[in-house]
Structure formats: C-alpha cells, structure tokens
Design a protein around this motif. Structure first.
Motif, PDB file in Angstrom:
ATOM      1  N   GLU A  10       0.831  -1.170  -0.054  1.00 57.87           N
ATOM      2  CA  GLU A  10      -0.217  -0.185  -0.044  1.00 57.87           C
ATOM      3  C   GLU A  10       0.888   1.160  -0.097  1.00 57.87           C
ATOM      4  O   GLU A  10       0.443   2.242  -0.641  1.00 57.87           O
ATOM      5  CB  GLU A  10      -0.928  -0.090   1.234  1.00 57.87           C
ATOM      6  N   GLY A  11       1.892   1.190   0.943  1.00 56.94           N
ATOM      7  CA  GLY A  11       2.756   2.544   0.877  1.00 56.94           C
ATOM      8  C   GLY A  11       2.347   3.231   1.957  1.00 56.94           C
ATOM      9  O   GLY A  11       3.119   4.153   2.357  1.00 56.94           O
ATOM     10  N   VAL A  12       1.091   3.225   2.510  1.00 58.84           N
ATOM     11  CA  VAL A  12       0.887   3.812   3.735  1.00 58.84           C
ATOM     12  C   VAL A  12       0.081   2.805   4.657  1.00 58.84           C
ATOM     13  O   VAL A  12      -0.409   1.852   4.405  1.00 58.84           O
ATOM     14  CB  VAL A  12      -0.245   5.013   3.212  1.00 58.84           C
ATOM     15  N   LYS A  40      13.703   4.578  13.034  1.00 56.06           N
ATOM     16  CA  LYS A  40      14.898   4.432  12.064  1.00 56.06           C
ATOM     17  C   LYS A  40      14.513   5.138  10.945  1.00 56.06           C
ATOM     18  O   LYS A  40      15.535   5.235   9.981  1.00 56.06           O
ATOM     19  CB  LYS A  40      14.557   3.061  11.733  1.00 56.06           C
ATOM     20  N   GLY A  41      13.511   6.106  10.829  1.00 53.87           N
ATOM     21  CA  GLY A  41      13.258   6.901   9.516  1.00 53.87           C
ATOM     22  C   GLY A  41      12.946   6.240   8.113  1.00 53.87           C
ATOM     23  O   GLY A  41      12.905   6.761   7.110  1.00 53.87           O
ATOM     24  N   TYR A  42      12.503   4.791   8.530  1.00 57.26           N
ATOM     25  CA  TYR A  42      11.696   4.104   7.229  1.00 57.26           C
ATOM     26  C   TYR A  42      10.219   4.650   6.862  1.00 57.26           C
ATOM     27  O   TYR A  42       9.772   4.161   5.992  1.00 57.26           O
ATOM     28  CB  TYR A  42      11.502   2.710   7.592  1.00 57.26           C
ATOM     29  N   VAL A  43       9.487   5.315   7.808  1.00 56.93           N
ATOM     30  CA  VAL A  43       8.226   5.886   7.510  1.00 56.93           C
ATOM     31  C   VAL A  43       8.127   6.979   8.198  1.00 56.93           C
ATOM     32  O   VAL A  43       8.887   7.502   9.275  1.00 56.93           O
ATOM     33  CB  VAL A  43       7.048   4.866   8.150  1.00 56.93           C
ATOM     34  N   LYS A  44       7.537   8.231   7.800  1.00 50.30           N
ATOM     35  CA  LYS A  44       6.914   9.343   8.126  1.00 50.30           C
ATOM     36  C   LYS A  44       5.862   9.275   8.887  1.00 50.30           C
ATOM     37  O   LYS A  44       4.789   8.717   8.424  1.00 50.30           O
ATOM     38  CB  LYS A  44       6.774  10.320   7.240  1.00 50.30           C
ATOM     39  N   TYR A  80      -0.818   8.062  11.170  1.00 47.09           N
ATOM     40  CA  TYR A  80      -0.744   7.759   9.673  1.00 47.09           C
ATOM     41  C   TYR A  80       0.916   7.527   9.277  1.00 47.09           C
ATOM     42  O   TYR A  80       1.526   8.467   9.827  1.00 47.09           O
ATOM     43  CB  TYR A  80      -1.313   9.258   8.952  1.00 47.09           C
ATOM     44  N   TYR A  81       1.182   6.714   8.831  1.00 46.53           N
ATOM     45  CA  TYR A  81       2.614   6.284   8.396  1.00 46.53           C
ATOM     46  C   TYR A  81       2.709   6.179   6.860  1.00 46.53           C
ATOM     47  O   TYR A  81       1.738   5.618   6.108  1.00 46.53           O
ATOM     48  CB  TYR A  81       2.992   5.014   8.979  1.00 46.53           C
ATOM     49  N   GLU A  99      14.031   5.396   1.971  1.00 47.06           N
ATOM     50  CA  GLU A  99      14.735   4.283   3.050  1.00 47.06           C
ATOM     51  C   GLU A  99      13.882   3.015   3.330  1.00 47.06           C
ATOM     52  O   GLU A  99      14.459   2.241   3.466  1.00 47.06           O
ATOM     53  CB  GLU A  99      15.347   5.075   4.239  1.00 47.06           C
ATOM     54  N   GLY A 100      12.566   3.346   3.647  1.00 44.61           N
ATOM     55  CA  GLY A 100      11.761   2.224   3.900  1.00 44.61           C
ATOM     56  C   GLY A 100      11.534   1.327   2.713  1.00 44.61           C
ATOM     57  O   GLY A 100      11.530   0.201   3.097  1.00 44.61           O
ATOM     58  N   ILE A 101      11.273   1.999   1.728  1.00 38.60           N
ATOM     59  CA  ILE A 101      11.244   0.923   0.453  1.00 38.60           C
ATOM     60  C   ILE A 101      12.353   0.166   0.510  1.00 38.60           C
ATOM     61  O   ILE A 101      12.149  -1.056  -0.057  1.00 38.60           O
ATOM     62  CB  ILE A 101      10.828   1.884  -0.716  1.00 38.60           C
ATOM     63  N   GLU A 102      13.617   0.716   0.532  1.00 40.00           N
ATOM     64  CA  GLU A 102      14.886  -0.020   0.333  1.00 40.00           C
ATOM     65  C   GLU A 102      15.034  -1.245   1.101  1.00 40.00           C
ATOM     66  O   GLU A 102      15.268  -2.342   1.025  1.00 40.00           O
ATOM     67  CB  GLU A 102      16.042   0.719   0.234  1.00 40.00           C
ATOM     68  N   TYR A 103      14.552  -0.685   2.603  1.00 42.06           N
ATOM     69  CA  TYR A 103      14.701  -1.724   3.603  1.00 42.06           C
ATOM     70  C   TYR A 103      13.824  -2.667   3.638  1.00 42.06           C
ATOM     71  O   TYR A 103      14.255  -4.136   3.354  1.00 42.06           O
ATOM     72  CB  TYR A 103      14.471  -1.132   4.996  1.00 42.06           C
TER      73      TYR A 103
END
Length: 119
Positions: free
Chosen positions: A18-20, A53-57, A66-67, A72-76
């Motif tokens: 989903e991305g969110v 960790k900075g993978y989601v806002k 809401y995340y 960086e999260g996509i790469e992880y």
C-alpha cells in the motif's frame, strides 16, 4: 516487544503493497483491521520502530497515526522481503486511466472552438 515473525512479515508486506498504513491509538484493540487481523498493539509498535529508524513518516491526528513509507523504508523492505526492484508500493504507481483522459479544456496558449479568435 516480541512479535512473531509471521505477523511481522504480514505487516511489512501490507505496508510495502500500500505504501501507507493507518493505526488507531488503541493499545487494547483485538485486531487492527479487516485487512490485518493482528493485535493493534503489535502494528503500533512495529510502526513506532520504523518511524524511529526513519523508514516511515509519522503523522498523528485525532487519535490516529498515519504512516507514509519513505525511500529508505522502501529499500529496507525490498531487502527484507526479497522483492525485485520493479515492484513498487501503490502510492508510487501512476494512475493508468487518469493521464490518458483529456480534461476537455484547451492547453495554455491554444484557442478552443468557443474562445474569441478561435475557429
């Protein structure tokens, strides 16, 4: 907090697809949602860890978190879930039908049929 690997992979897969992710601030919720039938506390803690960790806002508003997945999260998640590079979250996919449909208005600088000086 210890979270079973099966549940962790379920949340990570959903987040990548989903991305969110939206989480209600309810530590005692029996299940997160119909899509994720996991305890809400586990989803909250996983997303809290990702935010640190900075993978989601993270955005908090009216008792809801809401995340939004970052690059960086996509790469992880690609590395963790062993996904190929051509698979992207739904938030990064372009709408196929929206770009092909004309708006009906002439572009800037063009003269339409009903415009003064037009045909």
């Amino acid at each position: 907090m210890f979270i079973v690997k099966k549940n962790r992979i379920t949340v990570y897969s959903y987040l990548f697809k989903e991305g969110v992710l939206v989480v209600k601030k309810d530590k005692y919720g029996e299940k997160h949602s119909d899509d994720l039938a996991l305890p809400n506390l586990e989803v909250m803690m996983l997303m809290k860890s990702f935010a640190s960790k900075g993978y989601v806002k993270e955005v908090f508003n009216w008792q809801w978190y809401y995340y939004y997945l970052t690059n960086e999260g996509i790469e992880y998640l690609r590395e963790y879930l062993a996904l190929p590079a051509d698979i992207v979250p739904a938030t990064l996919k372009k709408a196929a039908g929206a770009a092909a449909v004309p708006s009906g208005r002439p572009e800037r600088g063009e003269k339409g049929k009903n415009a003064p000086g037009g045909e």
